[in-house]
Design an enzyme around this catalytic site. Structure first.
Site, PDB file in Angstrom:
ATOM      1  N   GLU A  90       0.825  -1.206   0.000  1.00  3.55           N
ATOM      2  CA  GLU A  90       0.000   0.000   0.000  1.00  3.55           C
ATOM      3  C   GLU A  90       0.863   1.262   0.000  1.00  3.55           C
ATOM      4  O   GLU A  90       1.967   1.282   0.535  1.00  3.55           O
ATOM      5  CB  GLU A  90      -0.932  -0.005   1.213  1.00  3.55           C
ATOM      6  CG  GLU A  90      -1.957  -1.120   1.116  1.00  3.55           C
ATOM      7  CD  GLU A  90      -3.013  -1.086   2.209  1.00  3.55           C
ATOM      8  OE1 GLU A  90      -4.202  -1.096   1.876  1.00  3.55           O
ATOM      9  OE2 GLU A  90      -2.656  -1.055   3.397  1.00  3.55           O
ATOM     10  N   CYS A 103       3.551   8.506   1.209  1.00  2.17           N
ATOM     11  CA  CYS A 103       3.998   7.588   2.245  1.00  2.17           C
ATOM     12  C   CYS A 103       4.201   6.230   1.581  1.00  2.17           C
ATOM     13  O   CYS A 103       3.251   5.632   1.093  1.00  2.17           O
ATOM     14  CB  CYS A 103       2.935   7.531   3.346  1.00  2.17           C
ATOM     15  SG  CYS A 103       3.289   6.363   4.667  1.00  2.17           S
ATOM     16  N   CYS A 110       5.793  -6.846   7.814  1.00  2.00           N
ATOM     17  CA  CYS A 110       6.847  -6.335   8.690  1.00  2.00           C
ATOM     18  C   CYS A 110       7.113  -7.359   9.781  1.00  2.00           C
ATOM     19  O   CYS A 110       6.203  -8.048  10.227  1.00  2.00           O
ATOM     20  CB  CYS A 110       6.387  -5.012   9.322  1.00  2.00           C
ATOM     21  SG  CYS A 110       7.626  -4.223  10.376  1.00  2.00           S
ATOM     22  N   CYS A 114       5.242  -4.638  16.442  1.00  3.14           N
ATOM     23  CA  CYS A 114       4.637  -3.615  17.315  1.00  3.14           C
ATOM     24  C   CYS A 114       3.148  -3.934  17.497  1.00  3.14           C
ATOM     25  O   CYS A 114       2.433  -4.168  16.520  1.00  3.14           O
ATOM     26  CB  CYS A 114       4.795  -2.226  16.710  1.00  3.14           C
ATOM     27  SG  CYS A 114       6.521  -1.751  16.449  1.00  3.14           S
ATOM     28  N   CYS A 117       0.194  -1.965  15.546  1.00  2.99           N
ATOM     29  CA  CYS A 117       0.327  -1.682  14.112  1.00  2.99           C
ATOM     30  C   CYS A 117      -0.187  -2.833  13.249  1.00  2.99           C
ATOM     31  O   CYS A 117       0.151  -3.994  13.479  1.00  2.99           O
ATOM     32  CB  CYS A 117       1.801  -1.410  13.799  1.00  2.99           C
ATOM     33  SG  CYS A 117       2.095  -1.001  12.075  1.00  2.99           S
ATOM     34  N   GLY A 157       6.397  -1.812   6.738  1.00  5.38           N
ATOM     35  CA  GLY A 157       7.777  -2.276   6.793  1.00  5.38           C
ATOM     36  C   GLY A 157       8.684  -1.386   7.609  1.00  5.38           C
ATOM     37  O   GLY A 157       8.326  -0.279   7.991  1.00  5.38           O
ATOM     38  N   GLU A 158       9.870  -1.915   7.892  1.00  3.04           N
ATOM     39  CA  GLU A 158      10.883  -1.196   8.671  1.00  3.04           C
ATOM     40  C   GLU A 158      12.047  -0.872   7.735  1.00  3.04           C
ATOM     41  O   GLU A 158      12.800  -1.768   7.334  1.00  3.04           O
ATOM     42  CB  GLU A 158      11.318  -2.080   9.857  1.00  3.04           C
ATOM     43  CG  GLU A 158      12.586  -1.653  10.563  1.00  3.04           C
ATOM     44  CD  GLU A 158      12.564  -0.209  11.071  1.00  3.04           C
ATOM     45  OE1 GLU A 158      11.543   0.237  11.621  1.00  3.04           O
ATOM     46  OE2 GLU A 158      13.598   0.465  10.900  1.00  3.04           O
ATOM     47  N   SER A 189      11.524   6.619   8.800  1.00  3.51           N
ATOM     48  CA  SER A 189      11.049   6.338  10.149  1.00  3.51           C
ATOM     49  C   SER A 189      11.486   4.948  10.581  1.00  3.51           C
ATOM     50  O   SER A 189      11.389   3.988   9.830  1.00  3.51           O
ATOM     51  CB  SER A 189       9.510   6.425  10.158  1.00  3.51           C
ATOM     52  OG  SER A 189       9.014   6.205  11.455  1.00  3.51           O
ATOM     53  N   SER A 212      10.446   6.052  16.200  1.00  6.80           N
ATOM     54  CA  SER A 212       9.187   5.709  16.866  1.00  6.80           C
ATOM     55  C   SER A 212       9.491   5.325  18.295  1.00  6.80           C
ATOM     56  O   SER A 212      10.015   4.248  18.554  1.00  6.80           O
ATOM     57  CB  SER A 212       8.512   4.546  16.127  1.00  6.80           C
ATOM     58  OG  SER A 212       8.247   4.923  14.802  1.00  6.80           O
ATOM     59  N   LEU A 213       9.180   6.217  19.220  1.00  9.52           N
ATOM     60  CA  LEU A 213       9.572   6.000  20.611  1.00  9.52           C
ATOM     61  C   LEU A 213       8.415   5.383  21.411  1.00  9.52           C
ATOM     62  O   LEU A 213       8.531   4.323  21.975  1.00  9.52           O
ATOM     63  CB  LEU A 213      10.042   7.333  21.205  1.00  9.52           C
ATOM     64  CG  LEU A 213      10.772   7.291  22.526  1.00  9.52           C
ATOM     65  CD1 LEU A 213      11.960   6.347  22.498  1.00  9.52           C
ATOM     66  CD2 LEU A 213      11.249   8.701  22.912  1.00  9.52           C
ATOM     67  N   ASN A 288      -4.360   5.286  15.975  1.00  8.31           N
ATOM     68  CA  ASN A 288      -5.374   4.913  14.999  1.00  8.31           C
ATOM     69  C   ASN A 288      -5.864   3.508  15.269  1.00  8.31           C
ATOM     70  O   ASN A 288      -5.111   2.658  15.739  1.00  8.31           O
ATOM     71  CB  ASN A 288      -4.799   5.029  13.583  1.00  8.31           C
ATOM     72  CG  ASN A 288      -4.516   6.477  13.235  1.00  8.31           C
ATOM     73  OD1 ASN A 288      -5.393   7.322  13.365  1.00  8.31           O
ATOM     74  ND2 ASN A 288      -3.279   6.770  12.847  1.00  8.31           N
ATOM     75  N   CYS A 329      -1.577   6.293   9.952  1.00  3.89           N
ATOM     76  CA  CYS A 329      -0.417   5.572  10.484  1.00  3.89           C
ATOM     77  C   CYS A 329      -0.824   4.239  11.102  1.00  3.89           C
ATOM     78  O   CYS A 329      -1.733   4.177  11.912  1.00  3.89           O
ATOM     79  CB  CYS A 329       0.259   6.365  11.593  1.00  3.89           C
ATOM     80  SG  CYS A 329       0.680   8.011  11.119  1.00  3.89           S
TER      81      CYS A 329
END
Ligand code: SAH
Length: 350
Positions: A90, A103, A110, A114, A117, A157-158, A189, A212-213, A288, A329
């Site tokens: 996407e 984006c 991924c 997390c 997500c 993805g990372e 990111s 991303s903390l 979200n 997000c």
């Protein structure tokens, strides 16, 4: 088959010269590739024999639009692309007054896990090639007729888990004969892979690194983000400080505010403490909705923001775009072909 579009200009030149062609042909091919031609026959300034040779040895990727949704609220567009091997990714195009931001995804799924997500549900199927990251921009521009001026690597993805392909993509998209998008218009990111943050720092690129903390203490962060286990917030912050020292670029910290999990005043104080002496800035994201997750958005975003600001931290709250089409997000997800096609058919029928 050779993936021409993932080649840097010098590699392309070597390949084209290897075919007995003059070097200038390489830049002609490069330009066509980055304009999004869908067949070698479209490369009209190349000799026919060369076009045929390329067609016999190389793959010309062009993802197909499997599904396109336009937000009624803000005009955000979400594309679901089908890749050459049947996988899906996407991409989201957001319209701002100062230009369009895209984006992009860098992996199919991924592996980071997390808990808030959607992209990580089902794990990672594979990395995207540089050309496949680039194609998302080329073909979004082509389909929408809109020009993209800013890129955020914040889709599925990372990026730092697909480091070499990410780097090659950055060099390609940055090239003056390609899309020519400057590093200062690109954000990468990461969930915080510290060795890779150091590696990126050593390259001294002028892009913006977002980290991303999501929590200031290990207990909470490790629960939300398995990647924190065995690394820890302190080691991550050390890597961030080194990044700033080496590159001179401020880091942007992303923080999705989650009800009862990371939104207390005490946590705002601890977060401020972590960032003391750094000129980084915090980007708060309202959590979200992801239907598989029980986590809820915080009702204290404003208070959390004010508390941080009272410590002198610069805080922005991210605008939520495309929420009616699950384009915000953490809502992008890998889909199986069956699921997606039946979903798309239902929608077009209704
Ligand atoms: N893997 C990268 C990029 C992915 S997503 C990273 O971890 O940074 C971009 C941002 O959206 C990250 O900060 C991510 O933590 C955040 N995000 C993920 N799921 C979310 C959700 N449900 N609500 C709000 N933000 C979310």
């Amino acid at each position: 088959m050779i993936d021409l579009k993932s080649m840097l200009p010098e590699e392309l030149a070597q390949y084209i010269q290897g075919l007995g062609q003059p070097a200038f042909r390489a830049m002609q091919v490069f330009r066509w590739l980055h304009q999004g031609v869908e067949s070698f026959d479209e490369m009209s300034n190349l000799p026919k024999a060369l076009r045929e040779k390329l067609a016999s040895e190389c793959r010309l990727s062009s993802p197909t639009v499997r599904h396109k949704q336009v937000s009624r609220l803000d005009g955000t567009i979400k594309y679901l692309w089908q890749l050459w091997d049947g996988n899906f990714v996407e991409t989201v195009l957001m319209r701002y007054k100062y230009g369009n931001t895209i984006c992009v995804s860098c992996q199919v799924g991924c592996n980071m896990g997390c808990v808030f997500c959607a992209s990580t549900i089902g794990g990672k199927a594979r990395d995207l090639a540089p050309s496949e990251i680039l194609d998302q921009i080329i073909f979004t521009q082509k389909d929408s007729g809109e020009r993209v001026s800013n890129i955020v690597m914040m889709g599925m993805g990372e990026p730092l888990d697909n480091f070499d392909n990410m780097l090659r993509f950055l060099n390609l998209v940055n090239h003056p004969s390609g899309l020519n998008i400057g590093m200062r218009h690109i954000s990468v990111s990461t969930c915080g892979l510290i060795k890779k943050i150091d590696k990126l720092a050593s390259l001294g690129l002028q892009l913006t690194l977002s980290v991303s903390l999501h929590a200031p203490e290990d207990h909470t962060r490790s629960q939300l983000m398995p990647v924190n286990q065995g690394i820890g917030v302190n080691a991550l912050m050390d890597a961030c400080r080194r990044y700033f020292q080496t590159t001179g670029r401020r880091i942007s910290y992303e923080y999705a505010v989650i009800d009862g999990v990371n939104d207390s005043d005490d946590q705002a104080d601890r977060l401020a403490d972590l960032l003391k002496g750094q000129s980084g800035h915090v980007n708060l994201i309202a959590l979200n909705d992801v239907k598989e997750s029980p986590l809820k958005p915080s009702r204290r975003v404003r208070q959390f923001q004010q508390r941080l600001e009272s410590h002198g931290i610069t805080v922005t709250v991210r605008r939520r775009l495309g929420s009616d089409i699950d384009a915000s997000c953490g809502q992008l997800r890998r889909r199986s072909m069956k699921e997606e096609i039946s979903g798309a058919e239902k929608e077009s029928a209704g």
